[in-house]
Design a protein around this motif. Structure first.
Motif, mmCIF file in Angstrom:
data_model
loop_
_atom_site.group_PDB
_atom_site.id
_atom_site.type_symbol
_atom_site.label_atom_id
_atom_site.label_comp_id
_atom_site.label_asym_id
_atom_site.label_seq_id
_atom_site.Cartn_x
_atom_site.Cartn_y
_atom_site.Cartn_z
ATOM 1 N N ALA A 115 36.120 0.043 -13.694
ATOM 2 C CA ALA A 115 36.531 -1.354 -13.894
ATOM 3 C C ALA A 115 37.725 -1.749 -13.029
ATOM 4 N N THR A 116 38.479 -0.765 -12.530
ATOM 5 C CA THR A 116 39.642 -1.095 -11.704
ATOM 6 C C THR A 116 39.331 -1.042 -10.215
ATOM 7 N N GLY A 117 38.091 -0.702 -9.857
ATOM 8 C CA GLY A 117 37.709 -0.653 -8.446
ATOM 9 C C GLY A 117 37.365 -2.035 -7.925
ATOM 10 N N SER A 118 37.022 -2.105 -6.638
ATOM 11 C CA SER A 118 36.813 -3.436 -6.046
ATOM 12 C C SER A 118 35.573 -4.111 -6.626
ATOM 13 N N LEU A 147 36.077 0.579 -19.053
ATOM 14 C CA LEU A 147 36.622 1.945 -19.092
ATOM 15 C C LEU A 147 37.737 2.039 -18.047
ATOM 16 N N PHE A 197 35.491 10.234 -16.626
ATOM 17 C CA PHE A 197 34.193 10.904 -16.499
ATOM 18 C C PHE A 197 34.351 12.425 -16.583
ATOM 19 N N GLU A 198 35.553 12.925 -16.310
ATOM 20 C CA GLU A 198 35.762 14.374 -16.461
ATOM 21 C C GLU A 198 35.573 14.783 -17.921
ATOM 22 N N ASN A 235 29.757 3.327 -12.385
ATOM 23 C CA ASN A 235 30.372 3.225 -11.053
ATOM 24 C C ASN A 235 31.693 3.971 -11.042
ATOM 25 N N THR A 236 31.787 5.007 -10.220
ATOM 26 C CA THR A 236 33.095 5.635 -9.964
ATOM 27 C C THR A 236 33.156 5.853 -8.452
ATOM 28 N N PRO A 279 33.192 9.165 -5.469
ATOM 29 C CA PRO A 279 32.887 10.600 -5.464
ATOM 30 C C PRO A 279 34.116 11.512 -5.567
ATOM 31 N N SER A 333 25.040 3.115 -6.122
ATOM 32 C CA SER A 333 24.745 4.255 -5.254
ATOM 33 C C SER A 333 25.118 3.858 -3.820
ATOM 34 N N VAL A 334 24.381 4.332 -2.855
ATOM 35 C CA VAL A 334 24.655 3.976 -1.461
ATOM 36 C C VAL A 334 23.321 3.971 -0.711
ATOM 37 N N SER A 369 28.596 11.193 0.818
ATOM 38 C CA SER A 369 28.342 10.806 -0.576
ATOM 39 C C SER A 369 26.865 10.512 -0.836
ATOM 40 N N VAL A 389 25.115 -1.119 1.547
ATOM 41 C CA VAL A 389 25.612 -0.548 2.811
ATOM 42 C C VAL A 389 27.140 -0.462 2.714
ATOM 43 N N PHE A 442 31.143 -1.342 2.738
ATOM 44 C CA PHE A 442 31.832 -2.475 2.104
ATOM 45 C C PHE A 442 32.811 -3.136 3.082
ATOM 46 N N SER A 459 36.338 -2.066 2.621
ATOM 47 C CA SER A 459 36.840 -0.790 3.161
ATOM 48 C C SER A 459 37.481 -0.994 4.535
HETATM 49 N N1 LIG Z 1 33.317 2.188 0.210
HETATM 50 C C1 LIG Z 1 32.137 1.947 0.780
HETATM 51 O O1 LIG Z 1 32.044 1.443 1.926
HETATM 52 C C2 LIG Z 1 30.873 2.284 0.015
HETATM 53 C C3 LIG Z 1 29.618 1.969 0.583
HETATM 54 C C4 LIG Z 1 28.466 2.201 -0.181
HETATM 55 C C5 LIG Z 1 28.559 2.748 -1.460
HETATM 56 N N2 LIG Z 1 29.799 3.073 -1.958
HETATM 57 C C6 LIG Z 1 29.861 3.633 -3.315
HETATM 58 O O2 LIG Z 1 30.411 2.631 -4.159
HETATM 59 C C7 LIG Z 1 31.097 3.250 -5.251
HETATM 60 C C8 LIG Z 1 32.457 2.603 -5.420
HETATM 61 O O3 LIG Z 1 33.211 2.914 -4.279
HETATM 62 P P1 LIG Z 1 34.596 2.183 -3.979
HETATM 63 O O4 LIG Z 1 35.148 2.766 -2.747
HETATM 64 O O5 LIG Z 1 34.390 0.708 -4.059
HETATM 65 O O6 LIG Z 1 35.432 2.642 -5.227
HETATM 66 P P2 LIG Z 1 36.798 2.067 -5.783
HETATM 67 O O7 LIG Z 1 36.979 0.620 -5.485
HETATM 68 O O8 LIG Z 1 37.851 3.030 -5.356
HETATM 69 O O9 LIG Z 1 36.568 2.204 -7.359
HETATM 70 C C9 LIG Z 1 36.342 3.421 -7.978
HETATM 71 C C10 LIG Z 1 36.506 3.215 -9.470
HETATM 72 O O10 LIG Z 1 36.060 4.408 -10.142
HETATM 73 C C11 LIG Z 1 37.096 4.842 -11.016
HETATM 74 N N3 LIG Z 1 37.015 6.293 -11.147
HETATM 75 C C12 LIG Z 1 37.077 7.212 -10.153
HETATM 76 N N4 LIG Z 1 36.952 8.451 -10.666
HETATM 77 C C13 LIG Z 1 36.813 8.306 -12.017
HETATM 78 C C14 LIG Z 1 36.652 9.198 -13.107
HETATM 79 N N5 LIG Z 1 36.639 10.527 -12.928
HETATM 80 N N6 LIG Z 1 36.537 8.686 -14.361
HETATM 81 C C15 LIG Z 1 36.589 7.349 -14.575
HETATM 82 N N7 LIG Z 1 36.722 6.449 -13.575
HETATM 83 C C16 LIG Z 1 36.848 6.922 -12.327
HETATM 84 C C17 LIG Z 1 38.387 4.372 -10.374
HETATM 85 O O11 LIG Z 1 39.412 4.348 -11.352
HETATM 86 P P3 LIG Z 1 40.983 4.502 -10.983
HETATM 87 O O12 LIG Z 1 41.478 3.113 -10.704
HETATM 88 O O13 LIG Z 1 41.574 5.079 -12.213
HETATM 89 O O14 LIG Z 1 41.077 5.406 -9.791
HETATM 90 C C18 LIG Z 1 37.959 2.986 -9.905
HETATM 91 O O15 LIG Z 1 37.949 2.080 -10.977
HETATM 92 C C19 LIG Z 1 31.135 4.747 -4.937
HETATM 93 O O16 LIG Z 1 30.134 5.391 -5.685
HETATM 94 C C20 LIG Z 1 30.807 4.813 -3.454
HETATM 95 O O17 LIG Z 1 30.173 6.030 -3.084
HETATM 96 C C21 LIG Z 1 30.950 2.846 -1.261
#
Ligand SMILES: NC(=O)c1ccc[n+]([C@@H]2O[C@H](COP(=O)([O-])OP(=O)(O)OC[C@H]3O[C@@H](n4cnc5c(N)ncnc54)[C@H](OP(=O)(O)O)[C@@H]3O)[C@@H](O)[C@H]2O)c1
Length: 274
Positions: free
Chosen positions: A7-10, A29, A48-49, A63-64, A66, A93-94, A104, A128, A130, A133
């Motif tokens: 919930a705190t991710g983008s 969460l 998730f741990e 959604n978390t 990796p 997923s991706v 990933s 694809v 983001f 990023s």
């Molecule tokens: N970045 C890309 O370009 C891209 C492209 C395609 C797919 N994806 C996929 O998209 C998903 C999100 O990626 P993102 O980069 O956007 O992530 P993000 O913004 O960093 O968000 C990740 C979220 O997951 C939470 N999290 C991480 N580990 C956790 C755990 N063990 N238990 C509970 N919560 C947990 C984080 O919480 P905290 O705030 O506490 O850390 C945060 O809220 C990933 O699965 C990634 O593989 C990413």
């Protein structure tokens, strides 16, 4: 009740905001209570741990990002969702995720395979790269890759959130995988030109060979050699891959066109450090 993990991710923040505005019953969460206070919705503290700390509702947004325990813990959370009768799991997923894929994509592939055979009604979102990023990539007016002239249909994470919102608040449909892209496939050189225009300062894309990009990722991003090489090889494969494909899925599921890079930059220019 809709449970939103990550919930705190983008993606998660944008989804929580939409659900909050719509008046839907939502439970976020978070890993720390102060993150939950910021979100302005009901929240549970968990990780998730510890899969038993992940709350279950009627619908689950999975959604978390990796980490080493990603596959095992996600499988356990999916098994709990099935055991507790969650009516739909929407999972991020991706593009190209499949067991054994590099980076990933391999981890997501294993989780997706588990979800598909779990018996839970599901929607797997395959975005694809983001747009959100990009700020991490640009330093001192440069960003690096081994894409050549390969094109990618980068997506704004707000559109992923909009798709998740539509799926989680509408009737539970047939289980499906949705490939999500932005509206246009751009080369890195074109992205540099758009950044230059939007930020009002020169941003240059530096194209490297696979060997050079491997070393760059090791030295500048601190990646182990094997991971750095996988990244460089994946970038070099983009011109021949499906990463330049554009889908109409965002518009089909949300009723609005996906945001363009110009839309993203208009709202996020401040995220790019000088
Ligand atoms: N970045 C890309 O370009 C891209 C492209 C395609 C797919 N994806 C996929 O998209 C998903 C999100 O990626 P993102 O980069 O956007 O992530 P993000 O913004 O960093 O968000 C990740 C979220 O997951 C939470 N999290 C991480 N580990 C956790 C755990 N063990 N238990 C509970 N919560 C947990 C984080 O919480 P905290 O705030 O506490 O850390 C945060 O809220 C990933 O699965 C990634 O593989 C990413």
């Amino acid at each position: 009740m809709i449970v939103v993990t990550g919930a705190t991710g983008s993606i998660g923040r944008a989804l929580v905001a939409r659900l909050r505005e719509s008046g839907a019953e939502v439970l976020a969460l978070v890993r720390r209570a102060e993150q939950g206070e910021e979100l302005g919705v009901d929240y549970a503290v968990g990780d998730f741990e510890r899969p038993s700390s992940v709350p279950m509702g009627d619908r689950l947004f999975l959604n978390t990002s990796p980490w080493p325990g990603f596959v095992q813990r996600h499988k356990e959370v999916i098994d709990r969702a099935v055991a507790e009768g969650v009516s739909q799991v929407v999972s991020v997923s991706v593009l190209g995720a499949t067991p054994g894929a590099p980076l990933s994509g391999g981890l997501h592939g294993e989780v997706d395979a588990h979800l598909r055979k779990s018996g839970a009604a599901h929607a797997i979102l395959e975005p694809v790269g983001f747009m959100q990023s990009l700020p991490r990539e640009v330093a001192d007016g440069r960003f690096y890759g081994s894409y050549g002239t390969g094109r990618t249909g980068y997506i704004d994470t707000r559109d992923i959130a909009d798709v998740a919102f539509a799926l989680l608040t509408g009737p539970v449909g047939e289980s499906a995988t949705h490939v999500l892209t932005g509206p246009e496939a751009l080369s890195q050189q074109e992205i540099a030109a758009r950044l230059t225009e939007a930020l009002g300062r020169t941003v240059t894309y530096v194209d490297l060979s696979v060997e050079e990009m491997t070393r760059h990722a090791q030295e500048r991003r601190g990646m182990p050699e094997a991971t750095a090489r996988e990244l460089a090889e994946m970038m070099a494969a983009v011109p021949d891959s499906s990463w330049s494909r554009i889908t109409s899925t965002v518009e089909d599921l949300t009723g609005h066109a996906p945001r363009s890079l110009a839309d993203y930059l208009a709202d996020h220019a401040a995220d790019f450090a000088r």
